[in-house]
Design an enzyme around this catalytic site. Structure first.
Site, PDB file in Angstrom:
ATOM      1  N   ARG A  89      65.310  38.967 -23.757  1.00 55.43           N
ATOM      2  CA  ARG A  89      66.068  38.494 -24.846  1.00 55.43           C
ATOM      3  C   ARG A  89      66.887  37.533 -24.265  1.00 55.43           C
ATOM      4  O   ARG A  89      67.715  36.639 -25.392  1.00 55.43           O
ATOM      5  CB  ARG A  89      66.825  39.569 -25.363  1.00 55.43           C
ATOM      6  CG  ARG A  89      66.954  39.480 -26.952  1.00 55.43           C
ATOM      7  CD  ARG A  89      66.970  40.987 -27.331  1.00 55.43           C
ATOM      8  NE  ARG A  89      67.358  41.118 -28.707  1.00 55.43           N
ATOM      9  CZ  ARG A  89      67.073  42.140 -29.535  1.00 55.43           C
ATOM     10  NH1 ARG A  89      66.015  42.729 -29.247  1.00 55.43           N
ATOM     11  NH2 ARG A  89      67.466  42.174 -30.689  1.00 55.43           N
ATOM     12  N   ARG A 128      64.342  46.481 -46.238  1.00 53.92           N
ATOM     13  CA  ARG A 128      63.684  47.150 -44.916  1.00 53.92           C
ATOM     14  C   ARG A 128      64.086  48.558 -44.992  1.00 53.92           C
ATOM     15  O   ARG A 128      65.256  48.868 -45.053  1.00 53.92           O
ATOM     16  CB  ARG A 128      63.899  46.499 -43.741  1.00 53.92           C
ATOM     17  CG  ARG A 128      63.420  47.407 -42.472  1.00 53.92           C
ATOM     18  CD  ARG A 128      63.376  46.398 -41.220  1.00 53.92           C
ATOM     19  NE  ARG A 128      64.146  46.024 -40.511  1.00 53.92           N
ATOM     20  CZ  ARG A 128      64.405  45.248 -39.457  1.00 53.92           C
ATOM     21  NH1 ARG A 128      63.226  44.749 -39.014  1.00 53.92           N
ATOM     22  NH2 ARG A 128      65.450  45.118 -38.735  1.00 53.92           N
ATOM     23  N   ARG A 163      68.496  51.180 -41.798  1.00 60.25           N
ATOM     24  CA  ARG A 163      68.995  51.008 -40.417  1.00 60.25           C
ATOM     25  C   ARG A 163      70.325  50.749 -40.421  1.00 60.25           C
ATOM     26  O   ARG A 163      70.905  49.959 -41.377  1.00 60.25           O
ATOM     27  CB  ARG A 163      67.985  50.215 -39.662  1.00 60.25           C
ATOM     28  CG  ARG A 163      67.641  50.648 -38.502  1.00 60.25           C
ATOM     29  CD  ARG A 163      66.576  49.430 -37.785  1.00 60.25           C
ATOM     30  NE  ARG A 163      67.292  48.709 -37.069  1.00 60.25           N
ATOM     31  CZ  ARG A 163      66.892  47.491 -36.272  1.00 60.25           C
ATOM     32  NH1 ARG A 163      65.452  47.586 -36.249  1.00 60.25           N
ATOM     33  NH2 ARG A 163      67.575  46.547 -35.783  1.00 60.25           N
TER      34      ARG A 163
HETATM   35  P1  AMP Z   1      65.841  45.492 -32.346  1.00 62.19           P
HETATM   36  O1  AMP Z   1      65.456  46.551 -32.994  1.00 62.19           O
HETATM   37  O2  AMP Z   1      64.976  44.586 -31.355  1.00 62.19           O
HETATM   38  O3  AMP Z   1      66.492  44.403 -33.265  1.00 62.19           O
HETATM   39  O4  AMP Z   1      67.180  45.719 -31.228  1.00 62.19           O
HETATM   40  C1  AMP Z   1      68.468  46.468 -31.849  1.00 62.19           C
HETATM   41  C2  AMP Z   1      69.456  46.581 -30.710  1.00 62.19           C
HETATM   42  O5  AMP Z   1      69.149  46.831 -29.549  1.00 62.19           O
HETATM   43  C3  AMP Z   1      70.026  45.022 -30.740  1.00 62.19           C
HETATM   44  O6  AMP Z   1      70.841  44.601 -31.571  1.00 62.19           O
HETATM   45  C4  AMP Z   1      70.653  45.135 -29.136  1.00 62.19           C
HETATM   46  O7  AMP Z   1      71.805  45.947 -29.501  1.00 62.19           O
HETATM   47  C5  AMP Z   1      69.645  46.331 -28.628  1.00 62.19           C
HETATM   48  N1  AMP Z   1      68.605  45.629 -27.887  1.00 62.19           N
HETATM   49  C6  AMP Z   1      67.292  45.515 -28.070  1.00 62.19           C
HETATM   50  N2  AMP Z   1      66.803  44.903 -27.096  1.00 62.19           N
HETATM   51  C7  AMP Z   1      67.464  44.421 -26.129  1.00 62.19           C
HETATM   52  C8  AMP Z   1      67.725  43.688 -25.197  1.00 62.19           C
HETATM   53  N3  AMP Z   1      66.345  43.029 -24.515  1.00 62.19           N
HETATM   54  N4  AMP Z   1      68.672  43.511 -24.323  1.00 62.19           N
HETATM   55  C9  AMP Z   1      69.751  43.922 -24.712  1.00 62.19           C
HETATM   56  N5  AMP Z   1      70.036  44.663 -25.969  1.00 62.19           N
HETATM   57  C10 AMP Z   1      68.848  44.923 -26.729  1.00 62.19           C
END
Ligand code: AMP
Length: 221
Positions: A89, A128, A163
């Site tokens: 990311r 969602r 969520r």
């Molecule tokens: P997502 O479901 O991909 O939107 O991820 C939800 C949350 O998980 C994000 O807002 C971050 O707090 C954390 N997160 C997910 N992937 C990463 C990553 N590669 N690096 C750091 N934090 C992450």
């Protein structure tokens, strides 16, 4: 099929498309959000540590996330490839990932970027729903993603809920974090000539986007 990295802003439909790619190309889907939420739900020490960070919409430490990914891609089911949804990311994570692949003697991934406007993405999160039991994602404004029974998961009959980070305030924060950190990643892969860009229009449904992805992957073998 080799491994794929999927990059997209929050609420671009990344998880849905990653699942479709996983089924179509028969490779495991690795979602960092899911890996982290599992830790959170199991209330492990790591889960408690990251819970607050995730609620704020901030990024979890590179070191934690990189370790979780390295463990996961070492499993046998990843031998023929996998799709990474949510990692890398940031540029720091991309560099850590390159080093990891070299160390594990794995080929570079193909990088797909789903490009969507902020307002289109925002309109998608307001509808969602996710399953509190198995984590499946639904969207009441998208025909193919509407649950068959109100508030109940089609797969496991678990209860559907919104969520915790799917509200406008956290969304704006997550989008700003994305713009600040992740957009640099796009340039990083563009400069390496590794990026496949997929434009998502307001009117595109799940299949329209998936067809664009298949075209990009199949034509660039
Ligand atoms: P997502 O479901 O991909 O939107 O991820 C939800 C949350 O998980 C994000 O807002 C971050 O707090 C954390 N997160 C997910 N992937 C990463 C990553 N590669 N690096 C750091 N934090 C992450």
């Amino acid at each position: 099929m080799t491994s794929i990295v999927l990059i997209a802003p929050p609420a671009a439909g990344k998880g849905t498309q990653a699942k479709k790619i996983s089924i179509h190309y028969n490779i495991p889907h690795i979602s960092t959000g899911d890996l982290l939420r599992n830790e959170e739900m199991s209330r492990t020490p790591l889960g408690l540590q990251i819970s607050e960070i995730m609620q704020r919409g901030d990024l979890v430490d590179d070191e934690i996330i990189t370790k979780l990914i390295e463990q996961r891609i070492n499993y046998d089911d990843c031998k023929e490839g996998y799709i990474l949804d949510g990692y890398p990311r940031t540029i720091q994570q991309a560099i850590a990932y390159d080093i990891m692949l070299e160390k594990l003697n794995k080929k570079s991934s193909r990088v797909l970027f789903l490009d969507i406007a902020e307002e289109t993405a925002l309109s998608r999160i307001s509808s969602r729903l996710v399953c509190s039991n198995c984590g499946s994602s639904y969207n009441t404004k998208v025909e193919e993603l509407t649950p068959k029974n109100n508030n109940m998961c089609d797969k496991c009959q678990g209860v559907l809920h919104v969520r915790a980070d799917d509200n406008e305030e956290t969304f704006r924060k997550r989008f700003a974090t994305y713009k600040k950190e992740t957009s640099k990643l796009i340039d990083y892969y563009k400069n390496k000539n590794m990026l496949y860009e997929i434009k998502i229009n307001e009117t595109d449904n799940v299949e329209d986007t998936f067809n664009k992805i298949k075209k990009a992957l199949d034509n660039n073998g």
